[in-house]
Structure formats: structure tokens, C-alpha cells
Design a protein around this motif. Structure first.
Motif, mmCIF file in Angstrom:
data_model
loop_
_atom_site.group_PDB
_atom_site.id
_atom_site.type_symbol
_atom_site.label_atom_id
_atom_site.label_comp_id
_atom_site.label_asym_id
_atom_site.label_seq_id
_atom_site.Cartn_x
_atom_site.Cartn_y
_atom_site.Cartn_z
ATOM 1 N N GLU A 534 -5.001 -0.967 -5.490
ATOM 2 C CA GLU A 534 -5.900 -1.015 -4.342
ATOM 3 C C GLU A 534 -5.720 -2.286 -3.516
ATOM 4 O O GLU A 534 -6.191 -2.372 -2.383
ATOM 5 N N GLY A 535 -5.036 -3.267 -4.086
ATOM 6 C CA GLY A 535 -4.856 -4.540 -3.397
ATOM 7 C C GLY A 535 -3.575 -4.638 -2.590
ATOM 8 O O GLY A 535 -3.286 -5.697 -2.028
ATOM 9 N N PHE A 536 -2.819 -3.535 -2.507
ATOM 10 C CA PHE A 536 -1.531 -3.585 -1.808
ATOM 11 C C PHE A 536 -1.309 -2.300 -1.016
ATOM 12 O O PHE A 536 -1.639 -1.203 -1.471
ATOM 13 N N GLU A 537 -0.720 -2.445 0.163
ATOM 14 C CA GLU A 537 -0.343 -1.282 0.970
ATOM 15 C C GLU A 537 0.887 -1.630 1.805
ATOM 16 O O GLU A 537 0.921 -2.661 2.476
ATOM 17 N N TRP A 538 1.888 -0.780 1.740
ATOM 18 C CA TRP A 538 3.047 -0.966 2.604
ATOM 19 C C TRP A 538 2.681 -0.667 4.051
ATOM 20 O O TRP A 538 1.935 0.276 4.333
ATOM 21 N N ILE A 539 3.200 -1.447 4.978
ATOM 22 C CA ILE A 539 3.257 -1.038 6.384
ATOM 23 C C ILE A 539 4.612 -0.381 6.615
ATOM 24 O O ILE A 539 4.687 0.765 7.054
ATOM 25 N N ASP A 540 5.680 -1.093 6.262
ATOM 26 C CA ASP A 540 7.020 -0.522 6.390
ATOM 27 C C ASP A 540 7.981 -1.285 5.480
ATOM 28 O O ASP A 540 8.137 -2.500 5.625
ATOM 29 N N ASN A 546 17.160 -3.760 10.148
ATOM 30 C CA ASN A 546 16.807 -5.113 10.552
ATOM 31 C C ASN A 546 16.499 -6.028 9.364
ATOM 32 O O ASN A 546 16.247 -7.219 9.546
ATOM 33 N N SER A 547 16.500 -5.475 8.143
ATOM 34 C CA SER A 547 16.126 -6.227 6.937
ATOM 35 C C SER A 547 14.756 -6.872 7.103
ATOM 36 O O SER A 547 14.553 -8.067 6.828
ATOM 37 N N VAL A 548 13.809 -6.075 7.583
ATOM 38 C CA VAL A 548 12.425 -6.522 7.750
ATOM 39 C C VAL A 548 11.529 -5.668 6.873
ATOM 40 O O VAL A 548 11.709 -4.437 6.801
ATOM 41 N N MET A 549 10.581 -6.295 6.195
ATOM 42 C CA MET A 549 9.566 -5.574 5.429
ATOM 43 C C MET A 549 8.199 -6.106 5.812
ATOM 44 O O MET A 549 8.030 -7.295 6.078
ATOM 45 N N SER A 550 7.213 -5.202 5.790
ATOM 46 C CA SER A 550 5.845 -5.610 6.120
ATOM 47 C C SER A 550 4.875 -4.889 5.193
ATOM 48 O O SER A 550 5.094 -3.733 4.825
ATOM 49 N N TRP A 551 3.797 -5.589 4.828
ATOM 50 C CA TRP A 551 2.834 -5.028 3.900
ATOM 51 C C TRP A 551 1.480 -5.696 4.074
ATOM 52 O O TRP A 551 1.356 -6.710 4.759
ATOM 53 N N ILE A 552 0.468 -5.118 3.436
ATOM 54 C CA ILE A 552 -0.896 -5.629 3.503
ATOM 55 C C ILE A 552 -1.347 -6.025 2.109
ATOM 56 O O ILE A 552 -1.158 -5.271 1.148
ATOM 57 N N ARG A 553 -1.930 -7.201 1.975
ATOM 58 C CA ARG A 553 -2.640 -7.581 0.759
ATOM 59 C C ARG A 553 -4.133 -7.480 1.048
ATOM 60 O O ARG A 553 -4.617 -7.960 2.073
ATOM 61 N N LYS A 554 -4.864 -6.863 0.094
ATOM 62 C CA LYS A 554 -6.261 -6.523 0.329
ATOM 63 C C LYS A 554 -7.188 -7.188 -0.683
ATOM 64 O O LYS A 554 -6.885 -7.249 -1.873
#
Length: 643
Positions: A534-540, A546-554
């Protein structure tokens, strides 16, 4: 599970003997070994040693010219195998060993398995000692009892006492425990680490084993001072608000003659068959976990460090080597269990009993497994069939991450899955992310020298790695020297290269680590749900082009959520859109590319406005300029006034 807190006087009751023989006397260190006391008005020392196959046992030492006949012990008549006796006028500081003549004629002088203090190596005698100390960490212990350990940030500074700092003016000698107490707590506080983890400090004959080949399981190494000196260090750390973790080694022990091996002329602590009792990698003996008295020795040793030294956590070394009978063995070199399998059933029972004993006696103390395989349930409760540890080192994350960061960014687009994969199993256990001593020795390179690219890119990659690590779920662990990007591999015979920290690039890494620790502790989203999906969610995580990653910490409160964006190439990504679910304004609250860390200072000082342009399955998005080889962290500030 049976246990009792035995009286400190080392007189054995029938209950003590029953507990010891059943393997459930978790305070047997109060009985076995050497204990200073007064008996019938006479001051002296009570000695007791377990040697069931001995024909004769005596105490030899400076006080009797190492005479094997002058101070014999008596064998108890209760079939416990314990030999004991009170020797008058023997007190603190006396060197001694047990002379043992076995029923088979074997003769040897052994150190005391339960001794509280030992001679400084290369000398090998045990030393009569006490554990008297005036502790001042009551507030720390009370706070520890009132706060579940995994509910708060855990950032661990792993260190080797003998090589953290040395006194150059005195031929590079070790710092003592008390000298460490004057500097280490202040440094940990300055850097923002919540815990310090000591590689094994128990007495070990060979300094080059780093403490992983123990003979004195109950004694802090006398290389650095007395037991009270080590207590002083722990007390100082606690009063500075720093927790103390000890590496603990129940997996194997060295073959030195004065140690546990072939103790009474038989394979008492180890298995007799080398297919079960000898470790091929470390050339050491393996404990016989099926023997009750051996279990009592080991589990009481764990309890001892928590009881007498106020230790906050035990990190159990080499758990994988304990779980598998065929560990590092070829076909025909191991013995299957009773069901024909490779699982070490006796070790499994031992580890569960160890964790139950620790958590029953000290429910506010953590146990941490260094376990490198996919064994299920390492951090699941023993009542559910698990091993009962609180945390486990995430070795897969470490291997994949370091492998990825050693690749030229040109090729990283083909290996982005190495970074993303860890989230697939990140919540199968409660994990610690370890960048430990094992990764900076034996030609593996220091952390900075693992990084690819020119000088600037190496440091940028290391900043990116640390930013990614602190954004990833799990507790954090970093080995000493890595916090300022030491160039040399770790060398146990030398001090860290502290002078490197005068270089701006190295100092920038140290400043980054200091700020990351403060950031970690200030943001509930980074620790409140650290071990929950519940404390993590991928954005992309699929923008490999592009070797880019994005995510959410909750966190528990949605207002605390953080957005992490990582650019894993040295190419600046302009007008890069990140999808957001909340329309409004976002503030950049951390950026590893900051000039003060040695970065190019490509920052977002102003609030970033979202636009109704869908991206990543979200209704709004934010256009950003992603700095090279950097992590950017955003936080929602406020909505639009017109909404």
C-alpha cells in the motif's frame, strides 16, 4: 517454550540442569563459565564447564603455573556432563583455561566457551571478569519499548571497529571502545543514521576474519578494551539516540585448538561427520543444532548480548548456509535429511526457537537475517510456519541494482527490468536494502569505482544510486566509507581515507547522504508503509527508451505522498511529462543534482503546475526538465483556487 531468568549466583538447581539438557536454558551464561563470588565468607571464583566425555578437568592459569593437577573440578552426578568447582582467592583479571583429558586419552587446554573476557590475540587464555556497569540509557530503553521498531525510519551505518578510524600518530593503532564513544555517536548523529551495525565484535583469534570466526562468543574483543568499555560505547550511542545492531554468527566456528572444536575429545559442539560438520567455504566447523546443549549455548548467547549489553538488534550471518544441507557442496558431499531433502530441519527448528526466545524475552528487539536465497517466510511469524525474523537483507535488489549501475547508460535501456523487478517481490518479506562490506572487497571495487563514466558521471551515478535506494521500499544499510565515496576498497588493516572528504566531490556525496537521512526521517511516506504494498505505486517503469522511471511513495495520510522521478542517463530530458492524479501545484523537495552535492544544479525552484493533459493513465500531468543521472522528488502543495 520454557525459560527462566536464573539467579545470578552460578549454583545449579535441578531445574537449571533440566533446562540445559532440554536446550531451553536461555540464561545459562549465569551458571556456566567463571563467576566471581564469595562462598562461606571466602572470596573466589566458581568455574563450570560442559565436557560430558571428559575423564579429568582442571583449571590451569597464571595462579598455579598452568599446573594441570593442582585445581581439579568435580563432575556433577546428575549426568549433565558439567564439571564445576569453587577456587578461593581467584579473582578478576586471572588468566585461565580448562585442561581436559578425554575418556579416549585426548588431552587439550581449552578456553572457556562462556568466558566474559579473553586475552588479547594472539594470546588465547580466558580471563576471569565481571559485568558490573552503571548504565545511563534508561530513557532509550523505555522509548524502545513504546515504539514498534519497524514503524519508524531505519538507516543503518555498518562498520568494522578496527578500521573505521585509527591513531596515525601511534603507528595506526585501533581506536578503543571508549575512544569510539567520544566520536562515533556524534558522527552518526551528524550524518543522520538511526542505527550503527557492528561487524562481529566477539573475540576472534584471526583479525583478518573480520570477526566472523569466533572463539569467545560471550566476550567483546579485548583488542579494543574490556566488556565495560564496550558497554560504555553502547551507552553513549543510546544516549545519542542511536540504536546498536550486532552481527551474530551461529552458523560456524573456527578450528583453532583452544576453541570449541573437538572440545572434550569428541565432536561436542559440531557434527562428527564432515559432510554435516565442516564448512567447505570457510574451513570451519558447523554447529550441531540437533544437540540440546548446543542450542542452549547459542540461544543463551543471543539473549546475553540483549540482556547484559542492551543490544537493540541481532543481524544473523550466513542464514542460507544454515538452511541448506548442500550449501556450497557437490553431489555426494552432503547428507540428505530424513525425508531425502536438502533442507536442514535441525537448523530450521533452531532458528525458529532462537527468534521465539528473543521476541519472548525482548519483544522490542529486532532480528535480521542475512539470507541470500528465495527461502519463503523468513520474516513470517513462526506460528505461520515462518522463521520469525523481523527483517531480511534484500540481496536480489543489491545484486541487480549494482549490476545495472555498472552498465554504460547507452545500454541501460535494455536492462531497465533489473531495477523494476525488485518491486515484484519487495513486499514478500520485510526487507533491508544492503550496500554492505561484502560489496567493497576482494576486487569488487569501492562504491564510487563501481560507477561507470568519467569523474563527473561516476559521482552523479552514485548520487543517483543513493537517491534511488532511499526512494525504494525497505530499511537502508550502507557500509562505512561509502558515505563519502572512498576510492579504495575497504582494507581491514587501515583506517578509512577520511582525507578524501576534503575533496568537494567526495564531500558532496557525504552531504547528500546526510540530507537523504534527514529527508527519510522527515517524510512519513518513506517509512509509515515501508513494508506494505500500500506504500508504493508505479507511475511508469516502462520508459526504457529514455531510461526514466517514476513512482509514488505513500504514507498513512495522502497529503504526505511523494513522487520520485529517476533519470538514469546523462542526457537532460526537457519537457518530460509525469502523470499526476491530483490537479494542482507541486514542489520539488529533493534533487540529487543539487550543486551542493556536486551536481549540475538543474533544479525546479518554483512550484510546478499540473495541466489537464492525460499521461500515465492519470488526468493531469506536469512538464519537467529531468537533470542528468539524478533523482527528483515532488510533493503536492495545493490545489487550484478555482477547483
Amino acid at each position: 517454550m520454557t525459560d527462566q531468568r536464573s539467579d545470578a549466583l552460578p549454583m545449579f538447581s535441578g531445574f537449571d540442569i533440566d533446562l540445559f539438557k532440554s536446550g531451553t536454558h536461555y540464561h545459562i551464561y549465569n551458571k556456566l563459565g567463571s563467576h566471581i563470588l564469595e562462598q562461606d565468607g571466602v572470596k573466589g571464583t566458581h568455574f563450570a564447564v560442559w565436557a560430558p566425555n571428559a575423564q579429568h578437568v582442571s583449571v590451569v592459569g597464571n595462579f598455579n603455573g598452568w599446573n594441570r593437577n593442582s585445581h581439579p573440578l568435580e563432575c556433577r552426578a546428575d549426568h549433565s556432563g558439567i564439571w564445576e568447582g569453587f577456587l578461593p582467592d581467584i579473582g578478576r583479571g586471572e588468566y585461565y583455561k580448562y585442561f581436559i583429558r578425554s575418556n579416549n586419552g585426548y588431552e587439550v587446554e581449552k578456553g572457556d566457551p562462556y568466558a566474559f573476557h579473553w586475552e588479547t590475540p594472539p594470546h588465547t587464555a580466558s580471563v576471569v571478569w565481571d559485568l558490573d556497569f552503571q548504565w545511563t540509557d534508561t530513557q532509550w530503553l523505555e522509548n524502545r519499548q513504546n515504539t514498534p521498531p519497524l514503524s519508524k525510519p531505519i538507516s543503518i551505518y555498518e562498520m568494522h571497529i578496527g578500521s573505521w578510524r585509527r591513531v596515525h600518530e601511534e603507528e595506526g593503532r585501533f581506536l578503543t571502545y571508549r575512544e569510539l564513544a567520544a566520536t562515533l555517536p556524534e558522527y552518526c548523529n551528524y550524518m543522520g543514521f538511526t542505527h550503527v551495525e557492528f561487524m562481529p565484535i566477539m573475540e576472534h583469534p584471526f583479525y583478518g576474519s573480520w570477526g566472523y570466526q569466533l572463539t569467545g562468543y560471550f566476550a567483546p574483543s579485548s583488542r579494543f578494551g574490556t566488556p565495560q568499555d564496550f558497554m560504555f560505547l553502547i551507552d553513549a550511542l543510546h544516549n545519542a539516540g542511536i540504536g546498536v545492531i550486532l552481527d551474530w554468527v551461529p552458523s560456524h566456528f573456527p578450528t583453532d585448538e583452544h576453541g570449541l572444536g573437538y572440545f572434550d575429545g569428541t565432536h561436542l559442539y559440531e557434527h562428527a561427520d564432515p559432510k554435516k560438520g565442516f564448512h567447505p567455504d570457510w574451513k570451519s566447523f558447523i554447529f550441531n543444532y540437533g544437540r540440546n546443549e548446543v542450542k542452549a549455548f547459542l540461544i543463551s548467547n543471543a539473549i546475553y548480548w540483549l540482556d547484559k549489553f542492551h543490544i537493540d538488534a541481532l543481524r544473523v550471518d550466513a542464514v542460507a548456509s544454515m538452511l541448506y544441507l548442500d550449501y556450497s557442496r557437490n553431489e555426494g558431499e552432503w547428507i540428505p535429511n530424513q525425508y531425502g531433502g536438502r533442507e536442514n530441519l535441525e537448523a530450521l527448528d533452531f532458528l525458529r526457537e532462537f527468534n521465539n526466545a528473543v521476541h519472548t524475552n525482548f519483544p522490542d528487539v529486532m532480528t535480521i537475517a542475512e539470507e541470500s536465497t528465495a527461502w519463503p517466510g523468513v520474516t513470517s511469524p513462526t506460528t505461520h510456519g515462518g522463521l520469525g525474523f523481523d527483517m531480511k537483507w534484500m540481496m536480489g535488489w543489491m545484486h541487480d541494482t549494482l549490476s545495472y549501475f555498472q552498465r554504460d547508460p547507452v545500454y541501460r535501456s535494455h536492462h531497465q527490468g533489473q531495477l523494476a523487478f525488485s518491486i515484484h517481490y519487495a513486499f514478500s518479506e520485510k526487507f533491508t536494502l544492503p550496500l554492505s562490506h561484502d560489496e567493497v572487497v576482494y576486487g569488487k571495487n569501492s562504491m564510487i569505482n563501481k560507477m561507470t563514466g568519467d569523474h563527473w558521471q561516476q559521482f552523479a551515478n552514485l548520487r543517483l544510486l543513493y537517491g534511488y535506494m532511499f526512494g525504494h521500499p525497505g530499511a537502508k544499510l550502507l557500509f562505512m566509507g561509502a558515505e563519502f565515496a572512498q576510492r579504495h576498497e575497504w582494507r581491514h588493516d587501515f583506517s578509512l581515507d577520511w582525507d578524501e572528504n576534503l575533496n568537494p566531490a567526495h564531500n558532496g556525496i557525504q552531504t547528500l547522504l546526510k540530507d537523504l537521512n534527514a529527508f527519510y526521517q522527515s517524510q512519513p511516506a518513506l517509512y509509515e508503509k515501508n513494508f506494505s504494498p500500500e506504500g508504493f505505486e508505479w507511475i511508469d517503469h516502462q520508459d526504457s527508451l529514455n531510461s526514466v522511471m517514476s513512482w509514488i511513495r505513500k504514507g498513512k495520510n495522502g497529503e504526505d505522498d511523494l513522487i520520485f522521478i529517476g533519470n538514469f542517463t546523462p542526457v537532460v530530458r526537457s519537457n518530460y511529462r509525469i502523470g499526476v492524479s491530483k490537479p494542482g501545484y507541486y514542489q520539488e523537495i529533493f534533487n540529487t543534482d543539487n550543486l551542493k552535492y556536486g551536481g549540475s544544479d538543474l533544479l525546479h525552484p518554483d512550484e510546478q503546475e499540473s495541466y489537464p493533459i492525460p499521461k500515465h493513465g492519470r488526468i493531469h500531468s506536469i512538464p519537467l526538465v529531468l537533470p542528468p543521472l539524478a533523482i527528483v522528488v515532488l510533493k503536492y502543495v495545493r490545489g487550484f483556487d478555482w477547483l
